[in-house]
Design an enzyme around this catalytic site. Sequence first.
Site, PDB file in Angstrom:
ATOM      1  CG  LEU A  20      -1.815  -1.143   1.196  1.00 51.71           C
ATOM      2  CD1 LEU A  20      -2.795  -1.123   2.564  1.00 51.71           C
ATOM      3  CD2 LEU A  20      -2.689  -1.184   0.110  1.00 51.71           C
ATOM      4  CG  HIS A  79      -2.977   1.198  -2.377  1.00 51.95           C
ATOM      5  ND1 HIS A  79      -1.758   0.909  -2.613  1.00 51.95           N
ATOM      6  CD2 HIS A  79      -3.573   0.579  -3.462  1.00 51.95           C
ATOM      7  CE1 HIS A  79      -1.444   0.139  -3.370  1.00 51.95           C
ATOM      8  NE2 HIS A  79      -2.594  -0.082  -4.074  1.00 51.95           N
ATOM      9  CB  VAL A 126      -2.201   9.741  -5.127  1.00 53.94           C
ATOM     10  CG1 VAL A 126      -1.188  10.426  -3.987  1.00 53.94           C
ATOM     11  CG2 VAL A 126      -3.534   9.898  -4.369  1.00 53.94           C
ATOM     12  NE  ARG A 148       3.565  -4.517 -11.783  1.00 51.90           N
ATOM     13  CZ  ARG A 148       1.974  -4.952 -11.925  1.00 51.90           C
ATOM     14  NH1 ARG A 148       1.582  -3.757 -11.515  1.00 51.90           N
ATOM     15  NH2 ARG A 148       1.752  -6.106 -11.949  1.00 51.90           N
TER      16      ARG A 148
HETATM   17  P1  AMP Z   1      -3.680  -2.190  -6.862  1.00 50.38           P
HETATM   18  O1  AMP Z   1      -3.221  -2.685  -5.476  1.00 50.38           O
HETATM   19  O2  AMP Z   1      -2.675  -1.848  -7.810  1.00 50.38           O
HETATM   20  O3  AMP Z   1      -4.794  -3.244  -7.550  1.00 50.38           O
HETATM   21  O4  AMP Z   1      -4.528  -0.937  -6.749  1.00 50.38           O
HETATM   22  C1  AMP Z   1      -5.598  -1.044  -5.905  1.00 50.38           C
HETATM   23  C2  AMP Z   1      -6.575   0.161  -6.157  1.00 50.38           C
HETATM   24  O5  AMP Z   1      -5.853   1.385  -5.865  1.00 50.38           O
HETATM   25  C3  AMP Z   1      -6.844   0.223  -7.579  1.00 50.38           C
HETATM   26  O6  AMP Z   1      -8.384   0.697  -7.688  1.00 50.38           O
HETATM   27  C4  AMP Z   1      -6.140   1.338  -8.244  1.00 50.38           C
HETATM   28  O7  AMP Z   1      -6.531   1.865  -9.384  1.00 50.38           O
HETATM   29  C5  AMP Z   1      -5.684   2.342  -7.004  1.00 50.38           C
HETATM   30  N1  AMP Z   1      -4.721   3.040  -7.202  1.00 50.38           N
HETATM   31  C6  AMP Z   1      -3.288   2.403  -7.456  1.00 50.38           C
HETATM   32  N2  AMP Z   1      -2.229   3.386  -7.496  1.00 50.38           N
HETATM   33  C7  AMP Z   1      -3.200   4.581  -7.302  1.00 50.38           C
HETATM   34  C8  AMP Z   1      -2.537   6.012  -7.376  1.00 50.38           C
HETATM   35  N3  AMP Z   1      -1.546   6.324  -7.399  1.00 50.38           N
HETATM   36  N4  AMP Z   1      -3.550   7.015  -6.952  1.00 50.38           N
HETATM   37  C9  AMP Z   1      -4.995   6.460  -6.665  1.00 50.38           C
HETATM   38  N5  AMP Z   1      -5.442   5.089  -6.860  1.00 50.38           N
HETATM   39  C10 AMP Z   1      -4.399   4.166  -7.089  1.00 50.38           C
END
Ligand code: AMP
Length: 280
Positions: free
Chosen positions: A33, A37, A176, A187
């Site tokens: 996270l 997130h 963000v 990543r």
């Molecule tokens: P992930 O863990 O990458 O699957 O992301 C979980 C959720 O967080 C998804 O809805 C992503 O689109 C969101 N998310 C990932 N990176 C960001 C970011 N930089 N800003 C806002 N939301 C994000």
Amino acid sequence: MENFTKKAALQQHLAKLKADGAVITFVPTLGALHQGHLSLIQQAQQLGNVVVCSIFVNPTQFNDPKDLEKYPRPIRDDIKKLEQVNCDVLFNPDVTEMYASNEKWHLDIGELEGLLEGKFRPSHYQGVTQVVYKLFNIVKPDIALFGQKDYQQFLVIQKMVDTLKLPVELVMCPIVREPDGLAMSSRNIHLLPADRQHALILSKTLNKIKQGFNPDNIAQLKQQAEAAISNEPGVELAYFEIADGDTLHPANRNTKNIVALIAAKVGKTRLIDNVVLVSP
Ligand code: AMP
């Protein structure tokens, strides 16, 4: 924060809260996270009474076994971060809790399946819809929040909700970024220091397009962006598209909702980013 690894226990807990009239909001994640997130959790807190976050590295959405293997899993740190923002419930199942062996899944998501991310990551969105469908069935949220960062993913999940008439409202939350503009991503930790600098070409290019955006010049702007990204050392462009924000087909001067989307490999790490250029 209540922490569950078993779906039955989570469902029992949530059933009681729902019986008392709680509005359940849900933020599904793969963990590792970051502030992106956490911003989703904070927005969820504004929309309901009980925020559920899931952390599950879903194997069916990874095309590349190496990517799955090296996906970061800092669960202790994640729990601390969720506690710091007062998340109410964490669901952190293991793979056997979520999948029986040899499960099959196919959902018709139309053209989104083969466009942009879909083209470069075959079967990715089948895996995403498979796991989100399961998670929605377990959590039964009133509202689920997803990031604009994964723009196409949001469209795909909205398509699933519409097709299957799932009783959940979806909310898209802004991207963000790091202070220098790089979109936060789990990543990013894989970026070597030089790659971290080269990666800035993604957000810089999107920013430039946004500032000079003229719907009469879409072809020229696209060409300039592709050239800028391709000229950056260590960056291999997968696609850059100025697209209709509803269909992801290339936009034209009459498109009401326009988004620029990029995917590129920076060093060994694949990154995506996007910016809304025209909203309806
Ligand atoms: P992930 O863990 O990458 O699957 O992301 C979980 C959720 O967080 C998804 O809805 C992503 O689109 C969101 N998310 C990932 N990176 C960001 C970011 N930089 N800003 C806002 N939301 C994000």
